[in-house]
Each structure stands twice: as C-alpha cells, then as structure tokens.
Design a protein around this motif. Structure first.
Motif: not given
Length: 180
Positions: A123-130, A157-160
């Motif tokens: 999920v984080l990768a989908q929004v451009g996070e490491r 996870y949640w703060p990112l």
C-alpha cells in the motif's frame, strides 16, 4: 473457482437477500441488482446497514453448508449462522483444527501477520513511500509474533500513510473511527 466456494460480501446499505430458483438474489428498493448461484457459495458476509434476508435463503445456505456472517454497526462479526448438521468432511476439518492446538495456531498467526505487514508495504509503495522496512519486518515475524512485529510495523505504517501527526487511537475520531 476456489474449492471452498465464492465469498460474497453485502456491503451496500438497504439490500434485501432472498432465494430464487437456486440463486441468492440481491435487491435494492424492490429491483434485483445481483444474483449468485447458491451452489457456488462458500460464505456470505453481510456488513451493509439495513440488510434484510429471507428465512428461505438462510435455510438454503445452511442446507449447503454455507456460512452466513452478520456484522454490527462497527463491521465486526456479531453472529454466525452455521448448519446444525454438517457434512462429514466439514466436521473432520474442524476436529483436526481443534486437535492441532497452540503450535499450529501460532504458526498460522505468524503467516497472517507477515502477510499483513507485506501488504502494508505494498500500500505504501502505491502512494510513493519507501517500503524496505516492511519486507524486513515481514521476514522477522516468528510463530506467535513474540516480538510484536505487527505493532512495530503499524507504528511506522499509519504515519507514512496518513501523515506524521496521525496516531492510531481505537477510541479516536476520524479517520480512527473508520479504521476500527
């Protein structure tokens, strides 16, 4: 199709579920909006507020060994309709699960936690996070998750995903209320 059958979730509000000639029918305001063959079903989960169902449908699901899960306002299951007389294979499967005890449960929990952590990374990768830490966390999960990797990953996870100021609070307002 899965050997366990299709899992159908009724998430829209105000739906009525009924049985019609071997089908589960879904209606809204008197108009049919969907149908699924009863023999294809493995389970039905009703999460939509105001969902109603017919007794004929409930009986037909039970006759086929199809679980019906009813959820409350917070989307947590509150009831499970399961047939009184089950198929012998179903009974053997449940007895085998009970007999396994804690060791298997801890291994299965580890697999579940690792999958959850990997999905958080996705999920984080989908929004451009490491996401490197999440793959590492997933590999660290041990049976029973004794190091509580699930919580460690969640704290990152949640703060990112929702911003540095966000803190997960089960009793908090939006968006916490939606995450419970």
């Amino acid at each position: 199709m899965s050997p366990l059958g299709r899992l159908v979730e009724i998430a829209e509000e105000g739906r009525h579920l009924a049985k019609d000639r071997g089908f589960l029918t879904v209606s809204a305001r008197g108009e049919e909006v969907g149908r699924v063959p009863l023999d294809d079903l493995g389970g039905v989960i009703a999460t939509g507020h105001g969902t109603t169902l017919s007794l004929n449908l409930a009986a037909a699901l039970a006759e086929r060994g199809v679980a019906l899960v009813l959820c409350g306002r917070n989307f947590v299951p509150t009831s499970l309709l399961w047939p009184v007389t089950g198929h012998h294979a179903q009974q053997r499967r449940m007895e085998a699960q009970i007999a396994q005890g804690g060791v298997l449960a801890k291994r299965l929990w580890a697999q579940l936690v690792a999958a959850k952590v990997r999905r958080q990374g996705w999920v984080l990768a989908q929004v451009g996070e490491r996401t490197g830490a999440f793959a590492r966390f997933a590999r660290m999960v041990k049976a029973g998750d004794p190091e509580n990797i699930e919580a460690q990953a969640s704290r990152r996870y949640w703060p990112l995903l929702l911003g540095r100021a966000f803190r997960r609070d089960p009793d908090g307002n939006w968006p916490n209320a939606a995450l419970n």
